[in-house]
Design an enzyme around this catalytic site. Structure first.
Site, PDB file in Angstrom:
ATOM      1  N   ASP A 562     -15.073 -28.572  40.378  1.00  0.00           N
ATOM      2  CA  ASP A 562     -15.956 -29.140  41.369  1.00  0.00           C
ATOM      3  C   ASP A 562     -16.577 -27.960  42.108  1.00  0.00           C
ATOM      4  O   ASP A 562     -16.057 -26.854  42.047  1.00  0.00           O
ATOM      5  CB  ASP A 562     -15.108 -30.000  42.300  1.00  0.00           C
ATOM      6  CG  ASP A 562     -15.899 -30.542  43.445  1.00  0.00           C
ATOM      7  OD1 ASP A 562     -17.026 -30.984  43.204  1.00  0.00           O
ATOM      8  OD2 ASP A 562     -15.398 -30.510  44.566  1.00  0.00           O
ATOM      9  N   ARG A 785     -27.489 -26.120  51.250  1.00  0.00           N
ATOM     10  CA  ARG A 785     -27.512 -27.580  51.191  1.00  0.00           C
ATOM     11  C   ARG A 785     -28.561 -28.084  52.163  1.00  0.00           C
ATOM     12  O   ARG A 785     -28.613 -27.657  53.308  1.00  0.00           O
ATOM     13  CB  ARG A 785     -26.163 -28.161  51.595  1.00  0.00           C
ATOM     14  CG  ARG A 785     -25.058 -27.803  50.650  1.00  0.00           C
ATOM     15  CD  ARG A 785     -23.739 -27.961  51.339  1.00  0.00           C
ATOM     16  NE  ARG A 785     -23.369 -29.365  51.475  1.00  0.00           N
ATOM     17  CZ  ARG A 785     -22.660 -30.016  50.553  1.00  0.00           C
ATOM     18  NH1 ARG A 785     -22.287 -29.392  49.486  1.00  0.00           N
ATOM     19  NH2 ARG A 785     -22.327 -31.279  50.723  1.00  0.00           N
ATOM     20  N   ASP A 867     -24.324 -31.812  43.549  1.00  0.00           N
ATOM     21  CA  ASP A 867     -25.475 -31.187  44.191  1.00  0.00           C
ATOM     22  C   ASP A 867     -26.710 -31.192  43.305  1.00  0.00           C
ATOM     23  O   ASP A 867     -26.652 -31.492  42.131  1.00  0.00           O
ATOM     24  CB  ASP A 867     -25.143 -29.737  44.549  1.00  0.00           C
ATOM     25  CG  ASP A 867     -24.343 -29.680  45.822  1.00  0.00           C
ATOM     26  OD1 ASP A 867     -24.561 -30.548  46.681  1.00  0.00           O
ATOM     27  OD2 ASP A 867     -23.506 -28.780  45.935  1.00  0.00           O
TER      28      ASP A 867
END
EC number: 7.6.2.1
Lengths: 1314, 364
Positions: A562, A785, A867
């Protein structure tokens, strides 16, 4: 939009079909759910039925899955977006059935629940174990099932678990507040007494035995012991044959009993704790076990909550209670829970409340609660934020009063204690293959004995009556002619077969299973104790949650990781912002302490009242803009931007240093109160902190309002409604009424979901939009992000419409989340873009190095992330997963055909051959292997040359990197493109999957698991990784910030990603080497003994006589030779951790199965054969034609075999520590002392043997001869191998030891490593 | 990674939670030597000996095995050579009829089973070399499975040990009791089949005394067989299996029985009959008077009389000596072979250049 077909087609059928689907799924789910509550016993039974059940509903469920996959992809969103907002509203009703289906996925949330658990050290005890049994049964059932069935069905399994919680609305549970009698009258709700123990005093013995005999090994033991009780077969003394079984049973029973006693004790403690209960108007202490649903309980600060309760009132005037849910989900931050204002007032008024709570049946979902509260005819909705759960602690709140809704075993904490599924190690699976061969030997040997016996009886059949050593007839007058223990030749032959099974029973090394468990326990002790895997920052140690797969760590080929929280720290830092199309914060990192900043700081200082725990240096330009007195769109946008950041979230501010929370004198009190933000999402915390740094400090939050401190001014905002973040909408919004009565919707969300719902008409906006879009691209390419922030004014009518639907939706008992989502769609449209934020997700320490080492070790690291593609690539670059010289293959299809084209193109371009048949797959593996290890292709077999040509050609492209997004995976994983993807992906050096849903993560792991023999490891920290962790051969959980779900589901858990390097390269290698050797040695050890007995039986007229005493035979594998193997299995190590880390390529020995494979097994067996012959024939020739008696001979054989196998072990030990010496030489001495003791008991026929024997030199000489002759071939073989075919491990080992010796002798190393 | 973090972690095991670590808060100075040792243990860094097969070690091992084994082999071989052994098979010679046909067999059987026939048989033997006393007199039976499971189990050590356990004959079937349920002492097939040939040896005219004392193991005499257990009902009913016992002597004195009861490990075995306490000269002619009582004719067994001296190695057996010499020789040979190998094809130990990936990149 041809791709949207599945979505459209499913939306077409009338709503009648949908309930049909649902009914079916609930049916199957029902059976699964029931299974959960069963004990482990029934698991194997129900498994079968479950199987058939599943396949029945296969098709329907598959349909659902398809929809799900369709919908999580942005595609669904795109479809919706293409319709104008109002239009969408109109069509909403038409889409309803689809939406109904849509609620099924929601993967993360549900997953949290299915695999949720309890973790508090003091309380885990029981909970984990209790339902450990049940849930383990389920999961092992699932695991078994997984192994058998097809892929799609596996998905079903997982998705079934996800859906499990959705089927409980049928009959609501009624709780009459403060009226436990009435509450429990109609329905017998369970009391609050918990029982986590498995046994009672009475049922302990039968139940424990029953459970123990579920092990096949014990049944084998039992069968052998039972055989031995038959008179014609009593080879061993009858009691002696029972000893090993009784021993094992007793030890296990004592262990179980002790553990259960502990559980009883902690149950008692738990049940006898006291809580204040409202009884006749006053609160009196009452024991926990006496609590009932419907009672009103008062909890004081720092107390643990005894059962699941709906809050009625708290010490806080606005009805807030803070709770710590550490025991439940592992998150240490505080969460807020609210008492409904209505009940809050009522209790304050002093009225005794009476009302009815209608709530759902008990379920495992700790993140959801739907109920209604009815007081005086009025209904109020209750939700997750109104309930406090058992096991949590009340914090920062003086007291809280609540009504018990779920008690005892109905509480979510009790329903929610799951253990990770039992996995079986690869080596153990292979071991079964060899066990099969051993059973074949066993059968052959028994057949030889039986046939020999038959033939012998046949040739001597006339003499049998008088043969002095056989004599089958009684000559008593009474019994004259009667046959003594003779049943005719066929029967005798058969009995001889059975009794030889008894004699040769230890050919199947039952003790090996116990030994392996002990060894793994010891190995895990050292893994846990490894200081290098201790994370001091979070004080988290390494955890071994499953004891069965230690050695799998040494054979990993694929690591699925991950990203967030695993590779990165998940500590978010606000880095950049784009406000109204303008970018800020780009200079920040360069000159953080520049003059401008100091100035800005000064500007800020005067107005600032709050200090944050974590400091952020704000961008000066942006500050100036904010404090500019000029009015203008830009400034308003900036202010709204930060207001949104401060308001649109679920973060709870905690003013740690303020003595009281009254808000009137805050300006007077201190200019530096410290605010700490507690929240579920680190992104939100970072954003709120950033807002605070720019002067918008979130200061107070209740269910009804929030207070934001804007540069010293308190701004009280009424929160009219809040639409929480969900993975379908990918945004959250809050409806706020300002003091001046204007109402605004503040929204933040992922860019894909936001841009489609922005206002479209304005040309100015378009400019901002484009600018923001380019900023977003820029941010994500830097690995940041991003979130988009937008707002909208609400008109009166809109507000009224929304409010009514909102009320309706939030009070509804069924499908609340869907209704809320629909409500959200009402206002989440036509938004004004304010800007975007960029948050840095910092890489964890040592991640690039760890990845590099893993790569060198030949392990493929795949990153699976939710993402965006750009973010994923940038993180890939920053953690050195991707390098500049790599060829990136990007697959980004939006339809099946497109994906197929992409895949085929890529394959054609990079000359990737299809692998359709099995041997081609193996060829492929070799090729890819050679790729890792950089072995020149010319050295391979000639038959592979064609492949090599392709490879060499391909090599000119440089290493490949595959980047694929979740969207494409939807098509690829469902269709026959899977094999294409597999071919392509396995020939790539790096694979990055972005925007993947949790189930897709599992799907990708499954892809590799199904199509290759390679071992997979999944590592992750969040609940969305749970499915992947459970799917992979080895699941590793990171104790991160995203709760404990991943850890609860994992096999191993650790604090940091970088420990993975050490875990695999060092511990994995050691464990694999040790267990591999252990298994081979144990096979050898038992087989050599059995074969020695076998040779002797050929010299006893096939009569299965054993020269060894019964006790020696029993003790051989239990006492005489067991300890050294255990010690070696735990402590031996071939290479030091330094060497292993220095040469990561040494790891390849593991997945090449160098320590345990078929040829090693056969070599060991050949060696065994030689040694057994030596063991038998040396004494035979030495004592040929002599007076040797059977017990002396047996004594010699016993000691010879013990010394021989121990010396065999000694020869292979790589690292002699004191304990090894003690155990090895100790075992030999113990054997001698046992023999002395056994020969000192006059009632045994072997009395006095050893004393007599030890005096003769021939005895000692033959032992020496046996050992030397037995081991000489092995020794020579070893030497030859090391001279001519040295293994890498061997060379590294020599290097390690030689350099140490050189160092020791003070001379310089004369060779420098190349 | 902090290599020298002073934090000491202690692992504790509890059955419900598995291993868990607790941190011991202590400053580095407080670390006692015990803690240090514990630390080394948990980190798997205990001082250790890590043997590797260096050429030196291999050659030393092989040569030392050779050096130890060859002399031992020579020693035991010469000891075995010094043993003088006379073996005489008499079962076929001491029976009137020899032949393979059924009639001859029946005749043999009736001869041996008839208690009245004279079974005395005289054998003349020549001493090949001088035999020093003590000379052991053995009888050897071939193809007699004293190690057969049915046979080995058919005994009751309790009964033999104490008179109180007289009735403890469960394990002795089919020879456990006589018809009227009185137990047989000693019970069981082994005792029942007691060997009962006797030998009398003489030179020319002088009889040679065969000492039959202390032929059984002292441990058997002292503890295993009771000195107050007397034979009862032994060989009292047909068929009589073998030798009879003197009912006035306790079992512990019946040394022939004790020797017989130590059942042999292999189907061909010797058992001690007695010892001759005088020397026998070379070429001396001796006469053996055999009472050929024991019936081995019904099952193709051989009977042999053995006179043998003993040395430290035991009786005559070349095996140990030859085996030791050949193993020692092989080791020496291998040592030389390995020396040559190391000279011809040396591989520097621990040279990273020989690692497979380095090797391959070198040849590329």
């Amino acid at each position: 939009m041809s791709s949207g077909k599945p979505l459209l087609s499913t939306s077409e059928p009338s709503s009648a079909t949908s309930p049909h689907h649902r009914r079916h799924s609930s049916l199957t789910i029902g059976s699964l759910g029931r299974l959960c509550h069963n004990t482990s016993i029934s698991s194997s039974v129900t498994d079968g039925s479950q199987h058939s059940n599943l396949s029945d509903h296969n098709d329907e469920l598959e349909d659902e899955l398809e929809e799900f996959d369709e919908d999580i992809s942005p595609l669904g969103g795109a479809l919706r977006n293409s319709v104008e907002c109002p239009a969408y509203l109109r069509t909403r009703k038409k889409f309803k059935p689809v939406d109904l289906q849509l609620q099924l996925p929601l993967p993360e949330r549900k997953l949290l629940v299915s695999w949720g658990g309890v973790t508090d050290p003091q309380h885990v005890w029981s909970m984990r174990e209790v339902s450990g049994a049940s849930s383990q049964a389920v999961s092992s059932g699932i695991q078994d099932y997984l192994n058998k069935s097809q892929r799609s069905e596996r998905f079903l399994q997982i998705s079934m678990q996800l859906k499990e919680n959705l089927t409980h609305h049928d009959n609501p549970r009624l709780i009459h507040i403060n009226d436990p009698k009435r509450t429990n009258d109609n329905f017998e709700y369970s009391g609050n007494e918990i029982r986590t123990s498995k046994y009672t005093f009475l049922n302990f013995l039968p139940k424990n035995l029953f459970i123990q005999f579920h092990r096949v090994a014990y049944l084998y033991f039992l069968a052998i012991a039972a055989l031995n009780q038959l008179p014609p077969l009593a080879v061993f003394g009858r009691t002696v044959s029972l000893v090993p079984l009784l021993f094992v049973l007793t030890v296990t029973a004592v262990k179980d009993g002790y553990e259960d006693w502990r559980r009883h004790r902690s149950d008692r403690n738990e049940n006898n704790r006291e809580a204040l209960v409202l009884q006749s108007g006053k609160f009196h202490p009452k024991r926990w076990k006496k609590l009932q649903s419907g009672e009103v309980v008062k909890i004081c600060s720092d107390e643990t909550i005894p059962c699941d309760m709906v809050l009625l009132n708290t010490s806080d005037p606005s009805g807030i209670a803070y709770i710590q849910t550490m025991n439940l989900d592992g998150e240490s931050n505080l969460k807020t829970r609210y008492a409904r204002q209505e009940t809050n007032k009522l209790v304050l008024d002093g009225t005794i409340i009476s009302g009815v709570i209608t709530c759902e049946q008990p379920n495992r979902n700790i993140y959801e609660f739907t109920a209604n509260l009815e007081i005086k005819g009025q209904r109020y909705p209750l939700s997750q934020s109104n309930i406090i759960l058992r096991g949590c602690q009340l914090k920062n709140t003086e007291w809280a009063i609540g009504v018990v809704v779920y008690a005892g075993k109905d509480t979510k904490a009790m329903l929610n204690s799951a253990m990770s599924p039992a996995k079986r190690s690869r080596l153990e699976t292979y071991m079964n293959r060899e066990t099969f061969w051993l059973s074949v030997f066993l059968l052959i040997m028994c057949l030889v004995v039986a046939i020999g016996m038959g033939l012998w009886l046949n040739t001597h059949k006339n003499q049998l009556d008088t043969l002095p050593y056989y004599r089958k007839i009684y000559f008593d007058k009474k019994k004259f002619g009667e046959k003594y223990k003779y049943y005719g030749i066929p029967m005798e032959t058969f009995f001889s077969f059975l009794s030889s099974i008894i004699v040769f029973q230890i050919m199947i090394p039952i003790s090996l299973y116990i030994t392996m468990e002990l060894v793994r326990l010891g190995q895990s002790y050292f893994m846990i104790g490894d200081r290098h895997m201790y994370d001091s920052s979070s004080d988290s140690r390494f955890q071994c949650r499953s004891l069965n797969i230690n050695e799998d760590l040494g054979q990993i080929r694929y690591v699925f990781s991950d990203k967030t929280g695993t590779l990165t720290e998940n500590k978010m830092e606000f880095r950049k912002a784009s406000v109204w199309g303008k970018q800020y914060g780009s200079t920040l990192s360069v000159d953080g302490t520049g003059d401008t900043n100091v100035g800005a700081e000064a500007v800020l200082e005067g107005r600032r009242t709050w200090k944050l725990k974590s400091e952020i240096t704000p961008d000066s330009e942006l500050l100036k803009l904010l404090h500019n007195d000029l009015s203008g769109d830009e400034r308003i946008a900036a202010q709204e931007f930060f207001l949104t950041l401060a308001a649109c979230n679920t973060v709870i501010p905690i003013a740690t240093q303020s003595p009281s929370s009254s808000d009137t004198d805050s300006t007077l009190r201190a200019s530096y109160g410290i605010v700490d933000y507690q929240g579920e999402s680190p992104d939100e915390q970072a954003l709120v902190a950033a807002a605070s740094a720019y002067g918008y400090t979130l200061y107070e939050r209740t269910s009804g309002h929030i207070v934001v401190d804007v540069n010293g001014e308190k701004l009280r905002l009424v929160v009219l409604g809040l639409h929480e973040f969900d993975s379908v909408r990918k945004r959250m919004s809050v409806v706020i009424r300002f003091p001046n009565d204007s109402v605004k919707v503040l929204v933040k969300g992922a860019d894909t979901s936001m841009f489609s719902i922005l206002k479209r008409d304005h040309p100015d906006d378009n400019h901002t939009k484009h600018a923001t879009q380019s900023h977003l691209n820029e941010y994500s390419s830097e690995g940041l992000r991003t979130l988009v922030v937008a707002s909208r004014d609400l008109t009166g009518e809109e507000l009224v419409e929304w409010q009514s639907t909102y009320e309706d939706a939030s009070t509804s008992l069924t499908d609340r989340s869907i209704k809320l989502r629909q409500t959200a769609a009402l206002i989440e449209c036509d938004l004004t873009l304010l800007g975007a934020t960029a948050i840095e997700d910092k890489l964890q320490e040592g991640v690039p190095e760890a990845i590099e080492s893993l790569r060198q070790a030949g392990i493929k690291v795949w990153v699976l992330t939710g993402d965006k593609q750009e973010t994923a690539i940038s993180i890939g670059l920053s953690c050195k997963l991707l390098t500049a010289d790599m060829e990136q293959i990007i697959i980004n299809g939006t339809s099946e055909s497109e994906c197929r084209k992409f895949l085929c193109d890529a394959k054609a371009k990079y000359c990737v051959k299809s692998a359709n048949s099995c041997d081609q797959i193996s060829v492929w593996r070799q090729n890819t292997e050679s790729d890792y290890l950089e072995i020149p292709l010319g050295t391979k077999l000639s038959s592979l040359q064609q492949q090599h040509a392709g490879q060499e050609e391909g090599a000119s492209f440089g290493p490949l990197a595959l980047i694929i997004d979740g969207n494409s995976l939807v098509y690829i994983l469902e269709k026959d493109l899977e094999s294409e993807l597999f071919d392509l992906a396995t020939s790539c050096k790096v694979v990055l999957c972005c925007r993947v849903a949790p189930l897709q993560k599992a799907g990708i792991v499954d892809l590799i698991k199904c199509r290759s023999d390679d071992m997979t490891l999944a590592i992750g920290d969040g609940a969305n990784d749970v499915s992947m962790i459970q799917m992979a051969d080895v699941g590793v959980g990171i104790c991160g910030q995203e709760g404990r779900q991943a850890v609860m589901a994992s096999d191993f858990a650790m604090g940091q990603f970088r420990f993975l390097k050490r875990l695999l390269l060092v511990h994995g290698h050691w464990n694999y080497q040790r267990i591999g050797y252990l298994v081979l040695y144990n096979f050898y050890r038992n087989a050599v003994f059995v074969l020695m007995l076998f040779w002797y039986i050929l010299y006893t007229a096939f009569s299965t006589t054993s020269a060894l005493t019964d006790w020696s035979s029993v003790f051989y594998s239990v006492l005489y030779t067991s300890l050294p193997t255990i010690v070696v299995g735990i402590l031996d190590k071939d290479l030091s951790h330094k060497t292993l880390l220095k040469y990561p390529k040494l790891y390849s020995a593991g997945y090449r199965q160098e320590s345990y494979n078929m040829s090693l097994f056969w070599i060991t067996m050949l060696d065994m054969l030689w040694q057994s012959l030596v063991l038998f024939y040396v004494p035979l020739f030495t004592y040929r034609d002599s007076t040797i008696d059977i017990w002396s001979m047996g004594s010699l054989w016993t000691i010879a075999v013990v010394i021989l196998v121990n010396m065999h072990l000694a020869m292979d030990i790589q690292r002699w520590v004191v304990i090894t010496h003690i155990s090895l030489w100790g075992s030999i001495s113990i054997t001698y002392s046992c023999m002395v003791v056994l020969d000192s008991i006059p009632v045994f026929p072997n009395y006095g043997t050893i004393y007599h024997l030890a005096k003769t030199p021939a005895y000692w000489l033959s032992i020496l001869l046996i050992v030397v002759v037995g081991l000489l071939p092995r020794f020579i073989f070893k030497v030859l191998q090391q001279i001519f075919w040295p293994s890498d491990i061997q060379i590294a080992r020599e290097a390690e030891i030689m350099s140490k010796r050189r160092h020791f002798f003070g001379s310089k190393p004369d060779r420098i490593s190349s | 990674m902090k290599e020298d973090d002073p934090t000491v972690l202690k692992a504790e095991y509890s059955p419900s939670d598995g291993w868990r670590l607790t941190k011991i808060e202590s400053s580095p100075e407080e670390l006692t030597r015990v803690d240090e040792a514990e630390e080394k243990f948990t980190q798997q860094e205990l001082p250790a000996c890590k043997p590797i097969l260096t050429p030196g070690l291999v050659i030393t091992t092989l040569i030392s095995i050779g050096i130890i084994f060859v002399p031992i082999g020579l020693g035991s071989l010469s000891a075995s050579e010094h043993v003088v052994e006379i073996v005489d098979r008499y079962d076929d010679a001491c029976i009137p009829s020899n032949g393979d046909d059924e009639a001859a067999k029946r005749e043999r059987l009736s001869f041996i089973q008839n208690a009245k026939t004279n079974k005395t048989c005289i054998r003349n033997l020549v001493v090949p070399k001088k035999m020093k006393h003590p000379i052991h007199v053995y009888y050897q039976l071939d193809n007699f499975y004293q190690n057969h499971r049915r046979y080995v189990k058919s005994r009751s050590d309790r009964q033999y040990r104490s008179p109180g356990s007289e009735g403890d004959t469960k394990t002795c079937a089919p020879e456990s009791e006589v018809d009227d349920h009185r137990p047989i002492v000693p019970c069981g097939l082994i005792a029942w089949s007691l060997f009962n040939d006797t030998y009398g040896i003489s030179t020319k005219d002088n009889p040679i005394l065969i000492n039959k004392k202390d032929i059984a193991w002292p441990s058997d005499k002292n503890s295993k067989f009771g000195s107050n257990v007397y034979p009862k009902n032994f060989q009292k009913q047909d068929p009589v299996g073998g030798g009879k016992l003197n009912e006035s002597l306790p079992l512990s004195e019946q040394e022939d029985l004790l020797v017989w009861m130590r059942t042999a490990a292999l189907p061909n075995f010797r058992k001690l009959y007695g010892r001759i306490e005088t020397d026998l000269e070379a070429d001396e002619k001796i006469t053996v008077v055999i009472q050929n009582n024991y019936n081995t004719y019904s099952f193709d067994s051989k009977k042999q009389l053995v006179l043998s001296t003993t040395t430290w190695i035991g009786g005559k057996n070349d095996f140990l000596g030859k085996a030791y010499i050949s193993v020692g020789g092989t080791c020496l040979f291998l040592a030389i072979a390995f020396i040559l190998t190391y000279v011809i094809k040396p591989r520097p130990l621990g040279d990273p250049a020989y690692l497979s990936w380095n090797l391959n990149s070198a040849t590329r």
